[in-house]
Scaffold this active site. Sequence first.
Site, PDB file in Angstrom:
ATOM      1  N   GLY A  37       0.850  -1.198   0.000  1.00  0.00           N
ATOM      2  CA  GLY A  37       0.000   0.000   0.000  1.00  0.00           C
ATOM      3  C   GLY A  37       0.876   1.235   0.000  1.00  0.00           C
ATOM      4  N   LEU A  38       0.225   2.371  -0.219  1.00  0.00           N
ATOM      5  CA  LEU A  38       0.943   3.651  -0.291  1.00  0.00           C
ATOM      6  C   LEU A  38       1.660   3.968   1.027  1.00  0.00           C
ATOM      7  CD1 LEU A  38      -1.915   5.711  -1.951  1.00  0.00           C
ATOM      8  CD2 LEU A  38       0.371   5.374  -2.964  1.00  0.00           C
ATOM      9  N   SER A  41      -0.320   4.496   4.347  1.00  0.00           N
ATOM     10  CA  SER A  41      -1.602   3.781   4.274  1.00  0.00           C
ATOM     11  C   SER A  41      -1.905   3.043   5.586  1.00  0.00           C
ATOM     12  CB  SER A  41      -1.608   2.804   3.089  1.00  0.00           C
ATOM     13  OG  SER A  41      -0.555   1.867   3.188  1.00  0.00           O
ATOM     14  N   LYS A  43       0.475   0.338   6.802  1.00  0.00           N
ATOM     15  CA  LYS A  43       1.121  -0.994   6.804  1.00  0.00           C
ATOM     16  C   LYS A  43       1.873  -1.260   8.113  1.00  0.00           C
ATOM     17  CE  LYS A  43       3.588   0.013   3.165  1.00  0.00           C
ATOM     18  NZ  LYS A  43       3.128   1.387   2.960  1.00  0.00           N
ATOM     19  N   SER A 111       5.975  -1.845  -2.067  1.00  0.00           N
ATOM     20  CA  SER A 111       5.955  -2.776  -3.219  1.00  0.00           C
ATOM     21  C   SER A 111       4.883  -2.374  -4.249  1.00  0.00           C
ATOM     22  CB  SER A 111       5.796  -4.230  -2.760  1.00  0.00           C
ATOM     23  OG  SER A 111       4.863  -4.406  -1.736  1.00  0.00           O
TER      24      SER A 111
HETATM   25  P1  ADP Z   1       2.917   2.951   6.211  1.00  0.00           P
HETATM   26  O1  ADP Z   1       3.682   1.946   7.015  1.00  0.00           O
HETATM   27  O2  ADP Z   1       1.925   2.329   5.282  1.00  0.00           O
HETATM   28  O3  ADP Z   1       3.790   3.963   5.541  1.00  0.00           O
HETATM   29  P2  ADP Z   1       2.184   4.011   8.779  1.00  0.00           P
HETATM   30  O4  ADP Z   1       1.689   2.805   9.507  1.00  0.00           O
HETATM   31  O5  ADP Z   1       3.581   4.470   9.070  1.00  0.00           O
HETATM   32  O6  ADP Z   1       1.988   3.791   7.217  1.00  0.00           O
HETATM   33  O7  ADP Z   1       1.210   5.243   9.056  1.00  0.00           O
HETATM   34  C1  ADP Z   1      -0.201   5.127   9.047  1.00  0.00           C
HETATM   35  C2  ADP Z   1      -0.824   6.246   9.884  1.00  0.00           C
HETATM   36  O8  ADP Z   1      -2.233   6.184   9.742  1.00  0.00           O
HETATM   37  C3  ADP Z   1      -0.518   6.123  11.362  1.00  0.00           C
HETATM   38  O9  ADP Z   1      -0.303   7.402  11.914  1.00  0.00           O
HETATM   39  C4  ADP Z   1      -1.810   5.513  11.927  1.00  0.00           C
HETATM   40  O10 ADP Z   1      -2.030   5.860  13.274  1.00  0.00           O
HETATM   41  C5  ADP Z   1      -2.866   6.146  11.024  1.00  0.00           C
HETATM   42  N1  ADP Z   1      -4.105   5.361  10.908  1.00  0.00           N
HETATM   43  C6  ADP Z   1      -5.358   5.845  11.072  1.00  0.00           C
HETATM   44  N2  ADP Z   1      -6.282   4.892  10.917  1.00  0.00           N
HETATM   45  C7  ADP Z   1      -5.612   3.745  10.656  1.00  0.00           C
HETATM   46  C8  ADP Z   1      -6.032   2.387  10.418  1.00  0.00           C
HETATM   47  N3  ADP Z   1      -7.317   2.007  10.410  1.00  0.00           N
HETATM   48  N4  ADP Z   1      -5.074   1.457  10.172  1.00  0.00           N
HETATM   49  C9  ADP Z   1      -3.770   1.827  10.154  1.00  0.00           C
HETATM   50  N5  ADP Z   1      -3.314   3.082  10.384  1.00  0.00           N
HETATM   51  C10 ADP Z   1      -4.224   4.037  10.625  1.00  0.00           C
END
Ligand code: ADP
Length: 206
Positions: A37-38, A41, A43, A111
């Site tokens: 995912g972006l 997002s 992950k 990815s």
């Molecule tokens: P990635 O690893 O995809 O780059 P992150 O996990 O670092 O993304 O960041 C996601 C952000 O979105 C976090 O600040 C998280 O608290 C927030 N968020 C809000 N709602 C959700 C949800 N349902 N699931 C996952 N993250 C969420």
Amino acid sequence: MSDPGKRHIYPIFGDILGRAEKEDLLEQKGGVFWLTGLSGSGKSTIAAAVERQLHQRGYFVKLLDGDNIRFGINADLGFSPEDRVENIRRVAEVAKLFAQTGIIVLSSFISPTKAIREMAVKIIGQEDFHEIFVDTPLEICEQRDVKGLYQKARAGLIPDFTGIHQPFESPEKPALALKTADKTVDESAEELVRYILSLQPDSKDN
Ligand code: ADP
């Protein structure tokens, strides 16, 4: 004891314990849950929450993400197209080793292309590869901008940023799609925990 009638390149081949023995010991089935995912997002957040929940239930889990991969085994790689492919190739090889040892692997990498994920499937094997699409619209990821990367990308400070300059190719048939936009972290994590537990043997609490 190795079978003297069998010839292998490695003479100890027959003495090495196999996957089944490891999975019996751990009372679980190994596999790779490939979160795609972006950026922003969710992950890493979901993977961390799922790891904690499964650990508490007695499962042995390994999380692979940029933090423990990019600074270690892939410290020599940058963000050129070739390096991105090599990054994922090594992640997939490492994930495969863990999965074949009976470990539940959560991998957290953007990815972004079908080709890169297909390479991961090929390495890991269809049986062990579970594509988890963390399906969050770009606008929401950009609003969250957890690491300030979107702002930098929009300002032209990061080239080739996925979602801004480069496309993210959504999975067509993911094993599971997590729509996080109007969910809490706990709700999204719970969906993935449920999916992973549905594939596990009945010997634990599920
Ligand atoms: P990635 O690893 O995809 O780059 P992150 O996990 O670092 O993304 O960041 C996601 C952000 O979105 C976090 O600040 C998280 O608290 C927030 N968020 C809000 N709602 C959700 C949800 N349902 N699931 C996952 N993250 C969420």
